[in-house]
Scaffold this active site. Structure first.
Site, PDB file in Angstrom:
ATOM      1  N   VAL A 113      -0.396   1.795   1.623  1.00 37.13           N
ATOM      2  CA  VAL A 113      -0.752   2.907   2.500  1.00 37.13           C
ATOM      3  C   VAL A 113      -1.091   2.268   3.840  1.00 37.13           C
ATOM      4  O   VAL A 113      -2.195   1.783   4.057  1.00 37.13           O
ATOM      5  CB  VAL A 113      -1.960   3.699   1.961  1.00 37.13           C
ATOM      6  CG1 VAL A 113      -2.312   4.847   2.903  1.00 37.13           C
ATOM      7  CG2 VAL A 113      -1.658   4.221   0.562  1.00 37.13           C
ATOM      8  N   HIS A 116      -3.818   4.070   6.727  1.00 42.23           N
ATOM      9  CA  HIS A 116      -5.261   4.229   6.502  1.00 42.23           C
ATOM     10  C   HIS A 116      -5.758   2.910   5.912  1.00 42.23           C
ATOM     11  O   HIS A 116      -5.513   2.612   4.742  1.00 42.23           O
ATOM     12  CB  HIS A 116      -5.494   5.415   5.555  1.00 42.23           C
ATOM     13  CG  HIS A 116      -6.915   5.875   5.510  1.00 42.23           C
ATOM     14  ND1 HIS A 116      -7.261   7.220   5.425  1.00 42.23           N
ATOM     15  CD2 HIS A 116      -8.085   5.189   5.521  1.00 42.23           C
ATOM     16  CE1 HIS A 116      -8.592   7.320   5.395  1.00 42.23           C
ATOM     17  NE2 HIS A 116      -9.113   6.093   5.435  1.00 42.23           N
ATOM     18  N   LEU A 117      -6.430   2.126   6.734  1.00 39.85           N
ATOM     19  CA  LEU A 117      -6.780   0.769   6.315  1.00 39.85           C
ATOM     20  C   LEU A 117      -7.750   0.789   5.127  1.00 39.85           C
ATOM     21  O   LEU A 117      -8.541   1.728   4.976  1.00 39.85           O
ATOM     22  CB  LEU A 117      -7.346  -0.020   7.492  1.00 39.85           C
ATOM     23  CG  LEU A 117      -8.690   0.356   8.092  1.00 39.85           C
ATOM     24  CD1 LEU A 117      -9.841  -0.334   7.374  1.00 39.85           C
ATOM     25  CD2 LEU A 117      -8.723  -0.043   9.573  1.00 39.85           C
ATOM     26  N   HIS A 118      -7.664  -0.225   4.312  1.00 40.95           N
ATOM     27  CA  HIS A 118      -8.507  -0.270   3.104  1.00 40.95           C
ATOM     28  C   HIS A 118      -8.589  -1.689   2.550  1.00 40.95           C
ATOM     29  O   HIS A 118      -7.645  -2.455   2.637  1.00 40.95           O
ATOM     30  CB  HIS A 118      -7.947   0.666   2.021  1.00 40.95           C
ATOM     31  CG  HIS A 118      -6.497   0.432   1.697  1.00 40.95           C
ATOM     32  ND1 HIS A 118      -5.475   0.903   2.486  1.00 40.95           N
ATOM     33  CD2 HIS A 118      -5.901  -0.255   0.692  1.00 40.95           C
ATOM     34  CE1 HIS A 118      -4.314   0.533   1.971  1.00 40.95           C
ATOM     35  NE2 HIS A 118      -4.545  -0.179   0.882  1.00 40.95           N
ATOM     36  N   TRP A 119      -9.748  -1.985   1.988  1.00 40.54           N
ATOM     37  CA  TRP A 119      -9.945  -3.229   1.256  1.00 40.54           C
ATOM     38  C   TRP A 119      -9.522  -3.027  -0.192  1.00 40.54           C
ATOM     39  O   TRP A 119      -9.743  -1.957  -0.766  1.00 40.54           O
ATOM     40  CB  TRP A 119     -11.425  -3.618   1.235  1.00 40.54           C
ATOM     41  CG  TRP A 119     -11.943  -4.209   2.503  1.00 40.54           C
ATOM     42  CD1 TRP A 119     -12.623  -3.548   3.493  1.00 40.54           C
ATOM     43  CD2 TRP A 119     -11.856  -5.580   2.902  1.00 40.54           C
ATOM     44  NE1 TRP A 119     -12.953  -4.437   4.493  1.00 40.54           N
ATOM     45  CE2 TRP A 119     -12.507  -5.677   4.161  1.00 40.54           C
ATOM     46  CE3 TRP A 119     -11.302  -6.723   2.322  1.00 40.54           C
ATOM     47  CZ2 TRP A 119     -12.611  -6.891   4.844  1.00 40.54           C
ATOM     48  CZ3 TRP A 119     -11.399  -7.925   3.003  1.00 40.54           C
ATOM     49  CH2 TRP A 119     -12.048  -8.001   4.246  1.00 40.54           C
TER      50      TRP A 119
END
Ligand SMILES: [Zn+2]
Length: 163
Positions: A113, A116-119
């Site tokens: 994705v 939408h940045l995410h760890w």
């Protein structure tokens, strides 16, 4: 594709075609159905529906953005603190022997994705990839996602309550 154990894939295959952003959709929907274990003021924590290991979490800002540098200082602080606490919660609840924490920025870096940045927080056990093939989508999953959700959710409620 060689899916070794992934009963939830049937719901995915049979469901509507994925549209929009999974993080934004997760914030709008039923928490358990969307696998959201925790929301803080600026951050959402959810189980990855297509995990690399049991307990694989995604930690994202609530705001839809791909711009890490563009996060406000307090927004980033909440994200970082929630990441720290999410890792600590996994450590306490699942007792992994190690953990991978990583962020893929952009499709070229492997982000599933990208908008939408995410760890990613992936608990690891020695030997947990013994039966995994090099095929990208092969996964070994000893525990169903909702079982993991129900196990982790009470611990994460303490994170919800902190704000
Ligand atoms: Zn989003």
């Amino acid at each position: 594709m060689d899916v070794l154990w992934a009963p939830w894939r049937m719901a995915y295959v049979g469901g509507p075609a994925g549209a929009g952003c999974i993080f934004c959709a997760a914030l709008a929907g039923d928490a358990r159905g969307r696998l959201v274990v925790c929301t803080t003021r600026d951050t959402v924590v959810m189980l990855n529906r297509y995990p690399y290991a049991s307990g694989h979490l995604l930690v994202a800002p609530r705001r839809h953005t791909a711009d890490l540098a563009g996060l406000a200082a307090d927004e980033y602080a909440d994200l970082a603190e929630t990441l720290r606490r999410a890792a600590a919660t996994l450590e306490h609840e699942l007792r992994p022997q190690g953990m991978n924490l990583g962020m893929n920025l952009g499709a070229a870096a492997g982000a599933g994705v990208a908008d939408h940045l995410h760890w990613h927080v992936v608990p690891r056990w020695i030997g947990d990839t013994n039966f995994m093939t090099t095929v990208a989508e092969a996964r070994v999953m000893p525990q169903h996602l909702l079982d993991t959700y129900d196990r982790l959710r009470p611990a994460f409620e303490r994170l919800d309550a902190r704000t």
